[in-house]
Design an enzyme around this catalytic site. Structure first.
Site, PDB file in Angstrom:
ATOM      1  N   LYS A   1      -5.902   8.212  12.360  1.00  0.00           N
ATOM      2  CA  LYS A   1      -5.829   9.485  11.699  1.00  0.00           C
ATOM      3  C   LYS A   1      -4.643  10.417  11.803  1.00  0.00           C
ATOM      4  O   LYS A   1      -4.249  10.338  13.057  1.00  0.00           O
ATOM      5  CB  LYS A   1      -7.142  10.304  11.902  1.00  0.00           C
ATOM      6  CG  LYS A   1      -8.548   9.537  11.695  1.00  0.00           C
ATOM      7  CD  LYS A   1      -9.748  10.173  12.086  1.00  0.00           C
ATOM      8  CE  LYS A   1     -10.810   9.396  11.642  1.00  0.00           C
ATOM      9  NZ  LYS A   1     -12.113  10.096  12.120  1.00  0.00           N
TER      10      LYS A   1
ATOM     11  N   HIS B   1     -16.584  10.643  16.331  1.00  0.00           N
ATOM     12  CA  HIS B   1     -16.640   9.504  15.217  1.00  0.00           C
ATOM     13  C   HIS B   1     -15.399   8.651  15.323  1.00  0.00           C
ATOM     14  O   HIS B   1     -14.571   8.621  15.794  1.00  0.00           O
ATOM     15  CB  HIS B   1     -16.654  10.399  14.022  1.00  0.00           C
ATOM     16  CG  HIS B   1     -17.668  11.321  13.840  1.00  0.00           C
ATOM     17  ND1 HIS B   1     -17.430  12.321  12.683  1.00  0.00           N
ATOM     18  CD2 HIS B   1     -18.827  11.496  14.081  1.00  0.00           C
ATOM     19  CE1 HIS B   1     -18.534  12.979  12.575  1.00  0.00           C
ATOM     20  NE2 HIS B   1     -19.455  12.460  13.620  1.00  0.00           N
TER      21      HIS B   1
END
Length: 179
Positions: free
Chosen positions: A70, A60
């Site tokens: 992230k 993703h």
């Protein structure tokens, strides 16, 4: 906290100091001052997911202007975590880094903007928590097929449990890469 550069540009493996005694343990899971030398992103959203064994989520990403860095960590259970470099100007473009993260080893993986991310849950009841540098934006969500032959990621599984969107994800070669 120990910060280690990986063999993929700008992907950093973080090992926190864990203090254990008869009561349990204590650790500092994140400290902006300590990571500032290598991580310039500020995180604005935390997400958590629960996955059973053999669930594969990914690969993703969010495209600009909503691209996300992230910081991944596992609270309970274990995962095989994978980051794929999509930055066309990077010397590690198209390459991937994978590492086992677990509630036991408490390691974290920093993945900068310009990467696709995925993970395979190795145990039932695995709880993953991750910080994001931008807010979720549904229209900017994209994905690359987990078993893309050009990426050659060895997940150690042939038939994982997938969401429909992950079954229908694009191939790396045809993905319109904005990075």
């Amino acid at each position: 906290m120990i910060l280690e550069q990986t063999d993929i540009n700008d992907v950093i493996l973080i090992t926190p100091r864990v203090y254990k005694d008869e009561r349990g343990y204590f650790m500092e899971s994140y400290n902006q001052k300590k990571v500032d030398k290598l991580i310039k992103d500020k995180f604005v959203q935390d997400n958590e997911s629960l996955s059973n064994k053999n669930v594969l989520r990914g690969l993703h990403l969010q495209v600009p202007p909503y691209a996300q860095a992230k910081l991944i960590r596992v609270i309970k259970g274990s995962i095989l975590d994978v980051a794929v470099d999509l930055r066309q100007s990077s010397s590690t473009f198209g390459k991937h880094f994978k590492h086992m993260l677990s509630g036991e080893n408490k390691k974290q993986l920093y993945i900068p903007k310009g990467f696709a991310h995925g993970f395979l849950s190795l145990e039932d009841g695995t709880i993953l928590n991750y910080k994001c540098s931008d807010y979720y934006h549904a229209e900017s969500e994209s994905s690359i097929i987990w078993n893309d032959p050009d990426l050659s990621i060895d997940w150690g599984i042939l038939d994982p449990i997938l969401a429909e969107k992950d079954r229908l994800a694009e191939n790396f070669a045809t993905f319109e890469n904005p990075f």
